[in-house]
Every structure is written in C-alpha cells, then in structure tokens.
Design a protein around this motif. Sequence first.
Motif, PDB file in Angstrom:
ATOM      1  N   SER A  88       1.187  -1.466  -0.052  1.00 28.33           N
ATOM      2  CA  SER A  88      -0.049  -0.335   0.463  1.00 28.33           C
ATOM      3  C   SER A  88       0.902   1.304  -0.571  1.00 28.33           C
ATOM      4  O   SER A  88       2.343   1.090   0.624  1.00 28.33           O
ATOM      5  CB  SER A  88      -0.933  -0.019   0.651  1.00 28.33           C
ATOM      6  N   PHE A  89       0.278   2.573  -0.111  1.00 27.31           N
ATOM      7  CA  PHE A  89       1.095   3.684  -0.021  1.00 27.31           C
ATOM      8  C   PHE A  89       0.354   4.090   1.473  1.00 27.31           C
ATOM      9  O   PHE A  89      -0.557   4.340   1.187  1.00 27.31           O
ATOM     10  CB  PHE A  89       0.910   4.334  -1.505  1.00 27.31           C
ATOM     11  N   PHE A  90       1.896   4.410   1.703  1.00 27.69           N
ATOM     12  CA  PHE A  90       2.236   5.737   3.137  1.00 27.69           C
ATOM     13  C   PHE A  90       0.897   6.851   3.099  1.00 27.69           C
ATOM     14  O   PHE A  90       0.796   7.452   2.388  1.00 27.69           O
ATOM     15  CB  PHE A  90       3.351   5.705   3.602  1.00 27.69           C
ATOM     16  N   VAL A  91      -0.063   6.827   4.432  1.00 31.03           N
ATOM     17  CA  VAL A  91      -0.304   7.409   4.401  1.00 31.03           C
ATOM     18  C   VAL A  91      -0.910   8.047   5.992  1.00 31.03           C
ATOM     19  O   VAL A  91      -0.960   7.391   6.224  1.00 31.03           O
ATOM     20  CB  VAL A  91      -2.538   8.038   4.324  1.00 31.03           C
ATOM     21  N   PRO A  92       0.351   9.770   5.602  1.00 27.35           N
ATOM     22  CA  PRO A  92      -0.186  10.097   7.346  1.00 27.35           C
ATOM     23  C   PRO A  92      -1.327  10.419   8.216  1.00 27.35           C
ATOM     24  O   PRO A  92      -1.663  11.173   7.247  1.00 27.35           O
ATOM     25  CB  PRO A  92       1.328  11.500   7.115  1.00 27.35           C
ATOM     26  N   LYS A  93      -1.368   9.975   9.289  1.00 31.58           N
ATOM     27  CA  LYS A  93      -2.551  10.175   9.728  1.00 31.58           C
ATOM     28  C   LYS A  93      -2.554  11.116  11.114  1.00 31.58           C
ATOM     29  O   LYS A  93      -1.023  10.901  12.014  1.00 31.58           O
ATOM     30  CB  LYS A  93      -2.940   8.755  10.424  1.00 31.58           C
ATOM     31  N   PRO A  94      -2.831  11.668  11.319  1.00 32.03           N
ATOM     32  CA  PRO A  94      -2.663  12.363  12.432  1.00 32.03           C
ATOM     33  C   PRO A  94      -2.980  11.407  13.692  1.00 32.03           C
ATOM     34  O   PRO A  94      -2.927  10.776  14.347  1.00 32.03           O
ATOM     35  CB  PRO A  94      -4.639  13.079  12.575  1.00 32.03           C
ATOM     36  N   PHE A  95      -2.384  11.878  14.964  1.00 30.78           N
ATOM     37  CA  PHE A  95      -1.834  11.843  16.494  1.00 30.78           C
ATOM     38  C   PHE A  95      -0.829  10.358  15.739  1.00 30.78           C
ATOM     39  O   PHE A  95      -0.996   9.908  16.815  1.00 30.78           O
ATOM     40  CB  PHE A  95      -3.057  11.460  16.699  1.00 30.78           C
ATOM     41  N   THR A  96      -0.296  10.808  14.602  1.00 30.73           N
ATOM     42  CA  THR A  96       1.137   9.974  14.582  1.00 30.73           C
ATOM     43  C   THR A  96       2.425  11.087  14.796  1.00 30.73           C
ATOM     44  O   THR A  96       2.298  11.710  14.427  1.00 30.73           O
ATOM     45  CB  THR A  96       1.490   8.934  13.111  1.00 30.73           C
ATOM     46  N   PRO A  97       3.386  10.106  15.305  1.00 32.01           N
ATOM     47  CA  PRO A  97       4.759  11.016  14.800  1.00 32.01           C
ATOM     48  C   PRO A  97       5.179  11.407  13.406  1.00 32.01           C
ATOM     49  O   PRO A  97       5.748  12.436  13.369  1.00 32.01           O
ATOM     50  CB  PRO A  97       6.010   9.820  15.236  1.00 32.01           C
ATOM     51  N   PHE A  98       4.329  10.400  12.206  1.00 35.52           N
ATOM     52  CA  PHE A  98       4.545  10.936  10.690  1.00 35.52           C
ATOM     53  C   PHE A  98       3.741  11.481  10.312  1.00 35.52           C
ATOM     54  O   PHE A  98       3.638  12.148   9.565  1.00 35.52           O
ATOM     55  CB  PHE A  98       4.550   9.579  10.085  1.00 35.52           C
ATOM     56  N   GLN A  99       2.457  12.637  11.665  1.00 37.50           N
ATOM     57  CA  GLN A  99       1.732  13.394  10.967  1.00 37.50           C
ATOM     58  C   GLN A  99       2.944  14.745  10.375  1.00 37.50           C
ATOM     59  O   GLN A  99       1.716  15.968  10.091  1.00 37.50           O
ATOM     60  CB  GLN A  99       0.972  13.778  12.428  1.00 37.50           C
ATOM     61  N   TRP A 100       3.352  14.704  10.415  1.00 33.22           N
ATOM     62  CA  TRP A 100       4.321  16.097  10.033  1.00 33.22           C
ATOM     63  C   TRP A 100       5.306  16.225   8.776  1.00 33.22           C
ATOM     64  O   TRP A 100       5.448  16.579   8.153  1.00 33.22           O
ATOM     65  CB  TRP A 100       6.065  16.441  10.621  1.00 33.22           C
ATOM     66  N   ALA A 101       5.385  13.977   8.110  1.00 33.33           N
ATOM     67  CA  ALA A 101       5.870  13.904   7.116  1.00 33.33           C
ATOM     68  C   ALA A 101       4.867  14.609   5.896  1.00 33.33           C
ATOM     69  O   ALA A 101       3.887  14.778   5.622  1.00 33.33           O
ATOM     70  CB  ALA A 101       5.251  12.222   7.171  1.00 33.33           C
ATOM     71  N   SER A 102       5.573  14.413   4.671  1.00 27.23           N
ATOM     72  CA  SER A 102       5.380  14.912   3.469  1.00 27.23           C
ATOM     73  C   SER A 102       4.273  13.460   2.799  1.00 27.23           C
ATOM     74  O   SER A 102       5.083  12.517   2.978  1.00 27.23           O
ATOM     75  CB  SER A 102       6.030  15.755   2.746  1.00 27.23           C
ATOM     76  N   MET A 103       4.093  13.652   1.553  1.00 32.39           N
ATOM     77  CA  MET A 103       3.806  12.557   1.026  1.00 32.39           C
ATOM     78  C   MET A 103       4.178  13.044  -0.897  1.00 32.39           C
ATOM     79  O   MET A 103       4.781  13.901  -1.253  1.00 32.39           O
ATOM     80  CB  MET A 103       1.695  12.617   0.776  1.00 32.39           C
ATOM     81  N   TYR A 104       3.806  12.080  -1.388  1.00 29.89           N
ATOM     82  CA  TYR A 104       4.104  12.550  -3.051  1.00 29.89           C
ATOM     83  C   TYR A 104       2.374  12.372  -3.970  1.00 29.89           C
ATOM     84  O   TYR A 104       1.877  12.756  -3.783  1.00 29.89           O
ATOM     85  CB  TYR A 104       4.892  10.555  -3.160  1.00 29.89           C
ATOM     86  N   THR A 105       2.846  12.373  -5.348  1.00 26.73           N
ATOM     87  CA  THR A 105       1.937  12.646  -6.066  1.00 26.73           C
ATOM     88  C   THR A 105       1.483  11.445  -6.109  1.00 26.73           C
ATOM     89  O   THR A 105       2.563   9.920  -6.186  1.00 26.73           O
ATOM     90  CB  THR A 105       2.533  13.347  -7.473  1.00 26.73           C
ATOM     91  N   ALA A 106       0.373  10.812  -7.231  1.00 25.85           N
ATOM     92  CA  ALA A 106      -0.020   9.362  -7.928  1.00 25.85           C
ATOM     93  C   ALA A 106       1.062   9.648  -8.485  1.00 25.85           C
ATOM     94  O   ALA A 106       1.312   7.558  -8.337  1.00 25.85           O
ATOM     95  CB  ALA A 106      -1.460   9.394  -8.103  1.00 25.85           C
ATOM     96  N   GLU A 107       1.798   9.691  -9.211  1.00 27.66           N
ATOM     97  CA  GLU A 107       2.492   9.359 -10.965  1.00 27.66           C
ATOM     98  C   GLU A 107       3.628   8.884  -9.912  1.00 27.66           C
ATOM     99  O   GLU A 107       4.918   8.090  -9.897  1.00 27.66           O
ATOM    100  CB  GLU A 107       2.295  10.582 -11.977  1.00 27.66           C
ATOM    101  N   GLU A 108       4.569   9.767  -8.588  1.00 25.74           N
ATOM    102  CA  GLU A 108       5.556   9.147  -7.930  1.00 25.74           C
ATOM    103  C   GLU A 108       5.287   7.738  -7.017  1.00 25.74           C
ATOM    104  O   GLU A 108       6.857   7.494  -7.523  1.00 25.74           O
ATOM    105  CB  GLU A 108       5.977  10.613  -7.003  1.00 25.74           C
ATOM    106  N   TYR A 109       3.371   7.799  -6.515  1.00 26.30           N
ATOM    107  CA  TYR A 109       3.833   7.036  -6.249  1.00 26.30           C
ATOM    108  C   TYR A 109       4.019   5.305  -6.777  1.00 26.30           C
ATOM    109  O   TYR A 109       4.463   4.360  -6.991  1.00 26.30           O
ATOM    110  CB  TYR A 109       2.525   6.605  -5.428  1.00 26.30           C
ATOM    111  N   ASP A 110       3.843   5.688  -8.586  1.00 23.35           N
ATOM    112  CA  ASP A 110       2.902   4.266  -8.983  1.00 23.35           C
ATOM    113  C   ASP A 110       5.108   4.404 -10.014  1.00 23.35           C
ATOM    114  O   ASP A 110       5.219   2.708  -9.499  1.00 23.35           O
ATOM    115  CB  ASP A 110       2.889   5.048 -10.483  1.00 23.35           C
ATOM    116  N   ARG A 111       5.125   5.386  -9.675  1.00 22.83           N
ATOM    117  CA  ARG A 111       6.890   5.125 -10.143  1.00 22.83           C
ATOM    118  C   ARG A 111       7.824   4.238  -9.605  1.00 22.83           C
ATOM    119  O   ARG A 111       8.225   3.150  -9.671  1.00 22.83           O
ATOM    120  CB  ARG A 111       7.878   6.406  -9.974  1.00 22.83           C
TER     121      ARG A 111
END
Length: 621
Positions: free
Chosen positions: A454-477
């Motif tokens: 699966s592709f990572f999604v940062p969720k509220p109230f986790t240490p990764f809530q500060w993390a950035s995501m990628y575009t759909a094209e980058e995930y597919d790459r």
Amino acid sequence: MRKLALSDEILLNIEKPARYIGGEINSVMKDKEKVDIRFAMCFPDVYEIGMSHLGIQILYDMFNRREDTWCERVYSPWLDLDKVLRDRNIPLFALESQDPVRDFDFLGITIQFEMCYTNILQILDLSQIPLHAADRTEEDPIVIGGGPCTYNPEPLAEFFDIFYIGEGETVYDELLDTYKEWKTSGGSRRDFLRQAARIEGLYVPQFYDASYHTDGTIKSFTPNEPAAPEKVRKQVVMEVSDAPYPMNPVVPFIKVTQDRVVLEIQRGCIRGCRFCQAGMLYRPTRERNVERLKEYARTMLKNTGHEEISLSSLSSSDYSELNELVTFLIDEFKDKGINISLPSLRIDAFSLDVMSKVQDVRKSSLTFAPEAGSQRMRNVINKGLTEEDILTGAGQAFEGGWTKVKLYFMLGLPTETEEDMKEIARLSDRVARRYYEIPKEQRHGKCQITASSSFFVPKPFTPFQWASMYTAEEYDRRAHIVNDEFREQLNRKSLKYNWHDAQVTVLEGVMARGDRRIAPVIEEAYRLGCLFDSWTETFRNDLWMEAFENTGVDISFYNQRVREKDEIFPWDFIDIGVSRSFLYREWERALNETVTPNCREKCSGCGAAGFGGGVCYEGKN
C-alpha cells in the motif's frame, strides 16, 4: 407484521434485496410508541461491510438495553437501489421498522475510512436531511459521528451536529439522558447542542471558528460559545472487561465480510509503530478478563449459530492470556466444527504452534507484515522486527507445512530510498529461498509468496503527522521500481507482487489531514457523482480532480508541503492522552533511524499511562 419500505417489484429488481429487509436473527424490535428516543445507527457502506463491524454491534446492543431507546440500523444502499430511491422519492429507511431515517431523533454515523465521505452525504441526502448542520431545524435528527476518522473531523465539520471523540461505552448514556430532558423542555436545537458540548468527549463543530495565515496554515482555532471547551478529551473505557458486549449479535441473512463471532480480547497496542494511528489513539493497552472471554465465546456461539470465532486485537500475540484462551477454544470447540481465526499474530514459534492446531495448513496462508523491505526502514517506522525474525518465522512455518505466505509492505515512507524499495523484492526472494532450503522430501510442492504494498498515508496523532506525501505519479513510479526488481529475483516464479491504487492514496491523504476548507470539495465530488470511492469499480478519480478544480483547493498544500514543528493542525483541539511532544520526539527518532522499545519493555512517557486514571505496563510491572 411489518410493512416493508420497498415493494416486491423493487426488491425483485435489485441486487441482494436481503440487504434492505431487516428481520434477521437477534435484530431488536420495539414498540415505537413506548420509547422516548429513536436512534438510527449507520455504517456508510454496503450491508455486507457494515454488518461485519464490531463497534456498531456493541452500540446497537448497548442502546437497546435501555427501555427508553430503540436503536435501528441503516447502511448505504448500493447504486441500483440508490437510483430507485431518488427516482421514486422514497426516503432512506432503517432496517428494523422500515421507517424513514428523517423521523428519528438521532442519526449516528460511524466513520471508519476517509474514502467513505461521499457516502455520508448520500445517507443524508437520501434521508432528506439537509447536508449542512446549519440548515437543520428541530424537525431533523441530530447527526452525530464517531469512529477513528473523527480524530480529524474537520473535513466533515459542516455536515455533522456533533462528533463523539473516543470509545462509545462512556458518555452516550449521559447524552441520551440529556436529550430526553431537552425534548420535554421545548428548547431550541441550539440549546441542546450547548448542553451536549458540556459533556466530555463531545465536539460541536459550529461552536468553533478557524482562521488562517496568508500561507494557508491555521492561525487559530477557538470556541465561539461559552459551553464549548478549548480541548475535547477523548473517551476511554479503562475496565474493558466490565464494558457492555453483545451476547446476541445480529446474524445476517446473507454472507458478509466477517461472518463469525468476534471476541475483542484487548484494546490498544504496546508496539509503537510510528505510522500506525490506531496504536496511538487506543492507548493505553487494556486487556479483557480471560474467564469473561470464555463465557462470551460459549454464549455467542450458542446465540448465533456461527461456525467460526475470531479473536480481535491490534496485536493478539501481546495478549497476556492468549495461551490459556486459545487452548480453551481448541479444547472446547475444535471437535464441534467451529473454526478459530487468529488475526494480528506475530509469527513466532508459539503462534505457529497454535495456528497448526486451528488451521488446515494445506488450505491456509500465513500473513507477515514487515511493512518495509530494509532493516533501515523498519527502524525508521519502529516496526520492532528484524530480518532474522522474519526469516526464522517463515522457516518455521514452511517446516510446519505451510507453503503460502502473504507479505504486506508500505511504499512512500519518510526517508525511503530506491535501495529500500528494491529490498521489498529481495526480502520476498529470501523468504522463498528459505522454503527451498528445506529438504526436498519435506516440502509440499512449490511455495507461493505474494507481496502487496500500500502507499503510506500520514495520519493525525502519529509521529508521521509531520511527513509529506508524493503525487500519484511518483507512487506509481516507486511501485514499478519494486515490480522490476521482483522480475530480477532468483525465485521469481514463486513470487507475486501487487500494489494499491495511488490515486485513492492521494485523496485519502487530503481527507486525513484536511481542514474545514475540504468540505466543499467533498460536497462537489458528491454532486458530480462520486460514491463508494473505496470500491475499485465505482471510483472516479476524474470527477474528484474536477471537484478540486471547481472549488479551487490545492492538493499539494495538504499532501506535499513540509509541516513545521509548531504548526497548528486541524485536530490539535483534541486531547488523546498521547502528548504532541512525545509524537514529535518520535518523529525525530524516526529521522535518526532510532528504535523505541515497546511499552512492555520500557515506558517512553507518551502521556497515555495516566489518561482516564489508567496505568501502562510500566506502571503494572
């Protein structure tokens, strides 16, 4: 005899009419003239999904224990019935009475997944309830939301009167009692909402205002009503063994996703995986009494006729009485044709020994969740699993007769490199190689290793809530890099790889960390025809992109930008017990690839230990 809301002619021309007729075993019927409160409990997906949800079964049972309350169920009608209801102007109805949902006092909606948000609008629309809370009158039900997505309720704030933050067994009785008093007082709808806002754990969105900086980030989030608290404190059941539990769960007419008795053995998790929202939200860990669980198992199997019993937990292996409980279930039910399901187990010698007793190894597959291919990435996410653990567990499984293994990974995690991605394929190959190290005469044909990411999604109230995501094209790459690496592996004929839809991931990310400015996008997507967005066959990314364009909302603002340490998040007004300082400390440890011990090994001072008067493992030991 009940009169069905749908005619025979309609029922005969829609798919699975049993979804809509009610009358199942253990469903509750009451005289509506003899109750004070009618509560429609909704799961915004099809019947088969909603009927598998334990939380609704618990609340359904709990509410119906009250003589003054009748709780009924409602689910999202599938597309065929949706069209019929609209074409014929038939209001959406509850299963038990077949009465219109708009005639109820409450419409409670459990919000389990971000991609069900347009279905929530479908429920309101078909019920002929105004979509916006501000437009509702005393004649409309109070619309209340609960479930994990309410830990960032802001994208849905315009559509709900109240959000219940936390576990449902705590203050619902107080809310219903308050409603009864208000109902006899002749007060306004706003009067009731003021009273509700004073109850701990209840959030009334219209009593709060958000303002924004010129860069789009939140400047302030403050109450505009004296009854509304600055912080809304999540509700926690500390003594879970004494909490209500459904001894007579409703038995569906048709096959549903989880057609079995469910035993919730504990709440919370000691592990501290940094990507896992549930692991943070449901702290502290609380175990159910094993003798009570044995009693539940006997009673629920007798009352339902189910032929399978499943143990429910975020990490079943960490339940301290698991050995005793599983031994009891095997001794008590194995010879009675009852299957025992044990999800969420760590693959170790004990777990494999247990599973060999309760599963037909020739038919079943084992599931590992390494989450990342490289040890570096597993340290970043605090998985607490080494490659030796994985290969040893796989080896023991193969020696025990299993030949099929499923491996679950995530792509797009913070700090991920191309080498980390390729390690997904290489680790899968090493697992297959471990099978072929077994002497040939001890093997059971070829092995099949199925890896999914699966592709990572940062969720509220986790240490990764500060993390950035990628575009759909980058995930597919990234997925294609992994797929290409699978083709290079020695045991590629024993390997299979698949990955999730990157477009859905992008939308999930926007909803997960969005604010109130996302509501117009959801509403526009619904108006354009988006529905059942978590279903592959009905998902329309083109319509969602049109909705973003029409409303002028920028996806990259919510997904791709870097969040600063002290930025105000839309969910910061909620107190879950776990401190923001702990979460940020874990974010920094992730970036430094530093592992944090689990709660049983050492208390990390997250703040949840004393929340609600409870203690953590450190406190117990």
